[in-house]
Design an enzyme around this catalytic site. Structure first.
Site, PDB file in Angstrom:
ATOM      1  N   GLY A 426      -8.324 -22.899  23.608  1.00  0.00           N
ATOM      2  CA  GLY A 426      -7.204 -22.866  24.533  1.00  0.00           C
ATOM      3  C   GLY A 426      -6.078 -23.730  24.037  1.00  0.00           C
ATOM      4  N   GLY A 429      -7.410 -27.524  23.737  1.00  0.00           N
ATOM      5  CA  GLY A 429      -8.504 -27.890  22.860  1.00  0.00           C
ATOM      6  C   GLY A 429      -9.438 -26.731  22.576  1.00  0.00           C
ATOM      7  N   THR A 430     -10.570 -27.058  21.935  1.00  0.00           N
ATOM      8  CA  THR A 430     -11.564 -26.072  21.514  1.00  0.00           C
ATOM      9  C   THR A 430     -12.919 -26.481  22.065  1.00  0.00           C
ATOM     10  OG1 THR A 430     -10.329 -25.722  19.473  1.00  0.00           O
ATOM     11  CG2 THR A 430     -12.576 -24.896  19.544  1.00  0.00           C
ATOM     12  N   LYS A 445     -16.117 -30.119  24.543  1.00  0.00           N
ATOM     13  CA  LYS A 445     -14.688 -29.786  24.612  1.00  0.00           C
ATOM     14  C   LYS A 445     -13.912 -30.843  23.833  1.00  0.00           C
ATOM     15  CE  LYS A 445     -10.991 -28.643  27.890  1.00  0.00           C
ATOM     16  NZ  LYS A 445     -10.634 -28.510  29.319  1.00  0.00           N
ATOM     17  N   ASP A 543      -5.338 -24.672  38.645  1.00  0.00           N
ATOM     18  CA  ASP A 543      -5.357 -23.667  37.572  1.00  0.00           C
ATOM     19  C   ASP A 543      -6.536 -22.723  37.766  1.00  0.00           C
ATOM     20  OD1 ASP A 543      -4.414 -22.357  35.367  1.00  0.00           O
ATOM     21  OD2 ASP A 543      -5.283 -23.735  33.907  1.00  0.00           O
TER      22      ASP A 543
END
Length: 738
Positions: A426, A429-430, A445, A543
């Site tokens: 995203g 981050g990954t 994360k 979100d």
């Protein structure tokens, strides 16, 4: 030959050879007594003080056609026979960048006044070499010059192409005239065209300047600019009988190198010569190759011969010089090393360098040993300080009682963050799949490396939020790592991907049953209801979207990604901040006011519910109405609910169930937050919908061939119309698209 160290010698030798190949070496000019070498054997090599190199010559059989020199009373003239009176001053030879030129003299045009006002002039002069086809006036070296304090001069030609050019020079006082340069005051210049073979000069004055004591004359001439020395005496002294040096370019005419090389009359006859095309009109010239000198127009001993770079007077080597055909090399005796060149490293004794090297080597050994030890201690201390810095920067001193992983643990668990372990990526981050030593599977994360403190704060915020939450439908935070440059979060591993993957990705479209969709939406609503009203400090997610809802093996929902979430004090209904969220899910009221509340999550959940019912993405790229919420509301308000629902949802649901679910979504999507239900009310209604029993269709009258759902969706959707009329606007006033 032996040298030390050998690899250095070879490297330097290669560099020397490459430098020699890249920079042409200029042969030293021949001595005066070698003038005969440049003439054809048995022919006169001089006329007065002018050397006559071949292809030029004086006597018959001593010159190439068109290059005859008329030697009369020790003066050389171009051409042979009557009318050839162009005096030759010098034929430049022996230096490659001057080959192809010669210098001649020509008269100066003048216009003078004496003290009595009498005018004397030779204001027009011409020069014609058109009958000598191998010659042209040099465009590079020559300039038209006008000198005087009242001079208008110009040069013109009507040979082949007519042209006129010139310049004007004017001044009133000798003090304004710069000495040593022709800069426009008292002297001016103009260029000439290429391939010029004939010209006429003209000079005149505008006024009678007999009273001028320092500039009685005006002059005009063509001359080699490099051979002029312009001074104040150019005004005062009488120049009427002088001549100006003019440089001519010459070439073997009418053919290029490629054309001439295919003929028997090719001029470059020396074996070590090459041909180059003239730069001033047609024709070509010859030159000796690098490392050779002589006359390229002659063969045999007078042609291009090898330059002996190793001769006693010119040797470029410090010790040993080896002359080669067209080149040379230097070397050192066995007990010395270096490139052997005078202009290089020369030759150095090995014994001397051995003593120096031994001392330097021992010193370096001890310095390296001590330095390595000090560096190891320093690195260990700095690593500890860096980890502590990252720990404090990432909020370690404020963290609640959760497990702290070391960076080494997470590197080992993720196989040093192998690309094959990536679960998702995203903007912030990954996420990597990791396996702990006890074989427990985790999700790591890892934030992207960034200087943006806001992104690091999102990770810290996520830890603060999740550490205070314990709900079966919220992804569980197991711990974090704060000693790395960017913080890393460790979650429970949710193996079945995101809800968006199951609803929208190819191969999964239509894979979820209506029962599963309602259950998942009920679980998500329950989790959000817990965050809003049951947590110790209320949390607004900010979100909510299908990519932030994970599914486990049993398709149980897990709400994730709390980086944008905020803890809301009990005495406040909402907070004001910069607009954060995802297009298609963003609350219109929050977008307009900047104030987010728990009702902002309700709107985003309404979009998720519509996604589950329709199978469509929140933002479309091909439809006229690109916002899913707007499209859904329009279809419901116009009685076209069935048209937008996913086919499997229509097949598995009863009209009443679908209308009830759509009515709930419509209330969640209300433009005004006060018209939206609370999340706990949404959770209760969805819990009821999951227990809805399928309608038996008992008394419904359906004609053959008609669609029952179409009738329900278009005939009397009273519940939907009542709800829409009471709490919703007919259309969303704006549309958010990606």
């Amino acid at each position: 030959m032996a040298s030390w160290p050998a690899h250095l010698f070879l490297l330097l030798l290669c560099l020397v050879l490459l430098a020699g190949a890249a920079t042409p070496q200029t042969a030293p000019p021949p001595s005066v007594d070698s003038a005969d070498r440049w003439a054809r054997p048995g022919c006169r090599s001089k006329c007065g003080n002018v050397s006559i190199p071949y292809p030029f010559g004086i006597d018959p059989g001593c010159f190439r056609k068109g290059f005859g020199i008329n030697c009369t009373n020790g003066t050389a003239y171009l051409g042979r026979g009557p009318g050839h009176n162009i005096e030759v001053v010098d034929i430049l030879q022996g230096t490659p960048y001057l080959q192809g030129t010669l210098v001649v003299n020509q008269y100066i045009a003048y216009d003078c006044y004496d003290q009595n006002g009498e005018r004397s002039n030779h204001y027009e002069h011409w020069m014609n070499i058109s009958r000598l086809p191998n010659y042209k006036f040099s465009r590079v070296r020559n300039k038209f010059v006008a000198v005087g304090c009242d001079a208008l001069g110009y040069i013109w030609s009507d040979w082949v192409n007519t042209f006129w050019t010139g310049c004007l020079s004017y001044c009133t006082n000798a003090s304004f005239v710069p000495n040593g340069t022709c800069s426009g005051i008292g002297c001016c210049t103009a260029p000439i065209p290429m391939d010029l073979r004939y010209f006429s000069l003209f000079v005149t004055s505008f006024h009678n300047h007999s009273n001028s004591r320092f500039a009685p004359c005006s002059y005009a001439f063509l001359a080699d600019e490099g051979k002029l020395d312009f001074t104040l005496s150019s005004f005062t002294e009488d120049r009427t009988r002088e001549k100006a040096p003019v440089t001519l370019d010459w070439a073997i005419m009418n053919q290029t190198c490629e054309e001439a090389n295919r003929t028997d009359d090719f001029a470059c006859v020396s074996p070590n010569s090459y041909c180059l095309n003239s730069t001033n009109g047609p024709g070509y010239l010859c030159n000796c190759s690098q490392g050779f000198q002589g006359n390229p127009y002659l063969d045999g001993s007078n042609g291009c011969s090898d330059i002996d770079e190793c001769s006693a007077d010119t040797s470029p080597c410090a010790k040993r010089c080896h002359n080669r055909e067209g080149s040379y090399s230097c070397s050192c005796p066995w007990y010395m090393y270096g490139d052997g060149r005078i202009d290089g490293s020369g030759c150095t004794s090995i014994l001397r360098i051995l003593y120096v090297s031994l001392g330097v080597g021992l010193s370096l050994f001890f310095l390296i040993a001590i330095g390595s030890w000090l560096y190891w201690i320093h690195k260990k201390r700095k690593l500890g300080e860096l980890k502590q810095h990252f720990f404090e920067k990432n909020g370690g001193s404020l963290r609640p009682d959760i497990r702290l992983f070391s960076s080494q643990e997470l590197e080992a668990a993720s196989d040093n963050y192998n690309q094959s372990r990536i679960l998702g990526e995203g903007g912030a981050g990954t996420v990597y799949r990791g396996v702990l030593p006890n074989q427990n599977v985790i999700a790591i994360k890892k934030a992207k490396i960034s200087n943006d403190e806001a992104e690091v704060q999102q990770f810290i915020n996520e830890v603060e939020v999740l550490s205070s939450i314990n709900h079966r439908n919220v992804v569980k935070l197991l711990g974090c790592c704060l000693e790395s440059q960017v913080p890393m979060l460790v979650y429970e591993f949710v193996p079945n991907g995101t809800l968006a993957h199951h609803v929208h990705d190819e191969g999964h479209i239509g894979s979820l049953s209506l029962e599963a969709r309602l259950r998942i939406s009920s679980e998500v609503a329950g989790a959000l209801s817990y965050l809003h009203s049951a947590a110790s400090t209320p949390v607004i997610h900010r979100d909510v979207k299908t990519t932030n809802i994970l599914l486990d093996h049993n398709l149980t929902a897990k709400v994730s990604d709390f980086g944008a979430s905020r803890l809301v004090p009990l005495d406040q209904n909402g907070l004001v901040s910069l607009v954060r969220g995802t297009f298609g899910y963003l609350d219109p009221e929050y977008f307009q006011t900047g104030e987010f509340t728990d009702k902002s999550d309700v709107y985003s959940f309404g979009v998720v519910l519509v996604e589950l019912l329709t199978g469509k993405k929140p933002v479309a790229k091909t439809q006229a109405v690109k916002n899913l919420a707007t499209l859904f509301m329009d279809c419901v308000n116009s009685g076209r609910l069935v048209e937008i629902l996913e086919e499997r949802v229509v097949d598995e649901g009863t009209p009443e169930l679908l209308e009830a679910a759509a009515e709930l979504a419509m209330r969640c999507l209300s433009l005004k937050s006060n018209d939206r239900p609370l999340m706990r009310e949404v959770a209760m209604e969805l819990e009821a919908l999951t227990r809805w029993k399928k309608h038996p269709w008992g008394n419904v009258d359906v004609e053959e061939g008609d669609s029952l759902l179409a009738k329900v969706g278009s005939s009397s959707p009273s519940v939907l119309h009542d709800s829409a009329n009471s709490s919703m606007e007919p259309m969303v006033p704006f549309e958010i698209v990606r």
